[in-house]
Write a protein that holds these residues in place. Structure first.
Motif, PDB file in Angstrom:
ATOM      1  N   ALA A   1      20.465 -32.221 -55.643  1.00 37.19           N
ATOM      2  CA  ALA A   1      20.716 -32.347 -57.080  1.00 37.19           C
ATOM      3  C   ALA A   1      21.105 -30.996 -57.681  1.00 37.19           C
ATOM      4  N   ALA A   2      20.443 -29.927 -57.219  1.00 38.85           N
ATOM      5  CA  ALA A   2      20.757 -28.596 -57.727  1.00 38.85           C
ATOM      6  C   ALA A   2      22.170 -28.176 -57.328  1.00 38.85           C
ATOM      7  N   THR A   3      22.590 -28.554 -56.105  1.00 32.91           N
ATOM      8  CA  THR A   3      23.946 -28.231 -55.658  1.00 32.91           C
ATOM      9  C   THR A   3      24.988 -28.948 -56.498  1.00 32.91           C
ATOM     10  N   VAL A   4      24.714 -30.206 -56.804  1.00 34.22           N
ATOM     11  CA  VAL A   4      25.630 -30.982 -57.657  1.00 34.22           C
ATOM     12  C   VAL A   4      25.742 -30.353 -59.037  1.00 34.22           C
ATOM     13  N   ASP A   5      24.622 -29.800 -59.533  1.00 35.06           N
ATOM     14  CA  ASP A   5      24.622 -29.164 -60.859  1.00 35.06           C
ATOM     15  C   ASP A   5      25.239 -27.769 -60.839  1.00 35.06           C
ATOM     16  N   GLY A   6      25.630 -27.302 -59.638  1.00 30.38           N
ATOM     17  CA  GLY A   6      26.304 -26.006 -59.545  1.00 30.38           C
ATOM     18  C   GLY A   6      25.400 -24.826 -59.290  1.00 30.38           C
ATOM     19  N   ALA A   7      24.129 -25.052 -58.953  1.00 36.30           N
ATOM     20  CA  ALA A   7      23.196 -23.945 -58.681  1.00 36.30           C
ATOM     21  C   ALA A   7      23.477 -23.344 -57.307  1.00 36.30           C
ATOM     22  N   ASN A   8      23.579 -22.023 -57.236  1.00 40.62           N
ATOM     23  CA  ASN A   8      23.780 -21.370 -55.947  1.00 40.62           C
ATOM     24  C   ASN A   8      22.457 -21.267 -55.195  1.00 40.62           C
ATOM     25  N   ARG A   9      22.494 -20.678 -53.980  1.00 43.12           N
ATOM     26  CA  ARG A   9      21.302 -20.635 -53.147  1.00 43.12           C
ATOM     27  C   ARG A   9      20.199 -19.792 -53.792  1.00 43.12           C
ATOM     28  N   PHE A  10      20.589 -18.734 -54.472  1.00 41.94           N
ATOM     29  CA  PHE A  10      19.576 -17.886 -55.110  1.00 41.94           C
ATOM     30  C   PHE A  10      18.869 -18.642 -56.229  1.00 41.94           C
ATOM     31  N   ARG A  11      19.632 -19.367 -57.045  1.00 37.71           N
ATOM     32  CA  ARG A  11      19.039 -20.145 -58.136  1.00 37.71           C
ATOM     33  C   ARG A  11      18.145 -21.257 -57.585  1.00 37.71           C
ATOM     34  N   GLN A  12      18.564 -21.836 -56.486  1.00 39.31           N
ATOM     35  CA  GLN A  12      17.740 -22.879 -55.856  1.00 39.31           C
ATOM     36  C   GLN A  12      16.430 -22.295 -55.344  1.00 39.31           C
TER      37      GLN A  12
END
Length: 306
Positions: free
Chosen positions: A199-210
């Motif tokens: 879900a975070a990837t779909v929202d555009g969050a990079n690995r650091f934000r995840q």
């Protein structure tokens, strides 16, 4: 409410294999943790072999007074706390970082190879690790000193230099235990729902934000518990490691409560003072568990060790 013995017996029989499994752990704690508490009374007695533990004379706080009037023991308290705090600062977060990095590896074969090499040093005793350290750091033929000489420098006897001893403790401790200690964090990471990352990837969050918003909250409780357990050992700076690495030239920075107790007990036969030192150490550790747990609960939404 009436207690039903038959129901209790039936449940024990039903889960007999689980009770059998836990019985070995219970026996271990009873034999090696609780039974030795009988000897704590030696801290308040003048021990003689003829009278034994029970028959020896009670002398109150004399052993503690003798202990705390000894400048060498006061020095060991400072060394113990300093080394333990150093371990907390320099070694506690390394397994967390390694677990997160390992969790990011997508090639399972490479991941298993890396984990294997990280876990192996844990199964080596400190006797072997100290032998490796002496071989690497030896003035005559040590690998590190060979590099220094090749670079135009002079050989250094690292293990006999007080300024170098504690960094050697931290580095060797990291090398030996970082892989093993990362296992519990890897287990915590495995419990995070993969759909959160999707879900975070779909929202555009990079690995650091995840990592900040998913990974860290997922392992925070585990980190807090491990931190409490680490702080609870602040008066136990690692007897096996230090005993196998230290020597007279570095006593001023390496002598800790455990090594002091060992000498008083086995080399000088001062059973009363040695027991008093151990009791003091245990009481401080218990206090640190309680205090750290309360602080953790206050800043971590009520989550702690208990």
């Amino acid at each position: 409410m009436q207690f039903n013995h038959k129901s209790m017996t039936k449940r024990i029989y039903e889960y007999r294999y689980l009770y059998l499994l836990i019985s070995f752990t219970l026996i271990y704690f009873i034999v090696f943790k609780y039974a030795p508490m009988y000897g704590v009374q030696l801290a308040f007695k003048k021990f003689t072999y003829r009278s034994g533990i029970t028959g020896s004379q009670w002398i109150g706080w004399t052993n503690f007074e003798s202990l705390f009037s000894n400048n060498m023991f006061i020095r060991t308290i400072g060394n113990t706390v300093t080394i333990s705090i150093g371990r907390l600062i320099f070694t506690f977060f390394i397994p967390i970082i390694m677990a997160i990095l390992l969790n990011e590896i997508r090639c399972n074969a490479f991941k298993r190879v890396v984990q294997t090499f990280m876990y192996l040093p844990h199964f080596l005793s400190w006797v072997i690790i100290s032998g490796i350290a002496y071989s690497l750091l030896s003035v005559n033929g040590g690998f590190i000193n060979k590099l220094i000489v090749a670079a135009g420098g002079q050989s250094v006897n690292f293990l006999l230099k007080p300024d170098c001893f504690r960094p050697i403790l931290y580095i060797s401790s990291i090398w030996k235990e970082v892989g093993w200690e990362s296992i519990i964090y890897l287990a915590a990471l495995a419990g995070i729902n993969p759909e959160l990352y999707e879900a975070a990837t779909v929202d555009g969050a990079n690995r650091f934000r995840q990592m900040i918003h998913i990974t860290w909250p997922g392992i925070r409780s585990t980190v807090v518990i491990m931190l409490i357990l680490t702080v609870s050992r602040i008066m136990s700076a690692g007897f096996d490691q230090i005993y196998n690495l230290y020597s007279a030239p570095v006593f001023s920075v390496a002598d800790i409560i455990d090594t002091y107790t060992y000498r008083e007990l086995f080399l000088k036969s001062k059973f009363g003072e040695a027991t008093a030192a151990g009791l003091f150490q245990a009481v401080i550790n218990i206090v640190m568990v309680v205090v750290t747990n309360q602080v953790a609960k206050a800043i971590n939404d009520g989550e702690g060790l208990y």
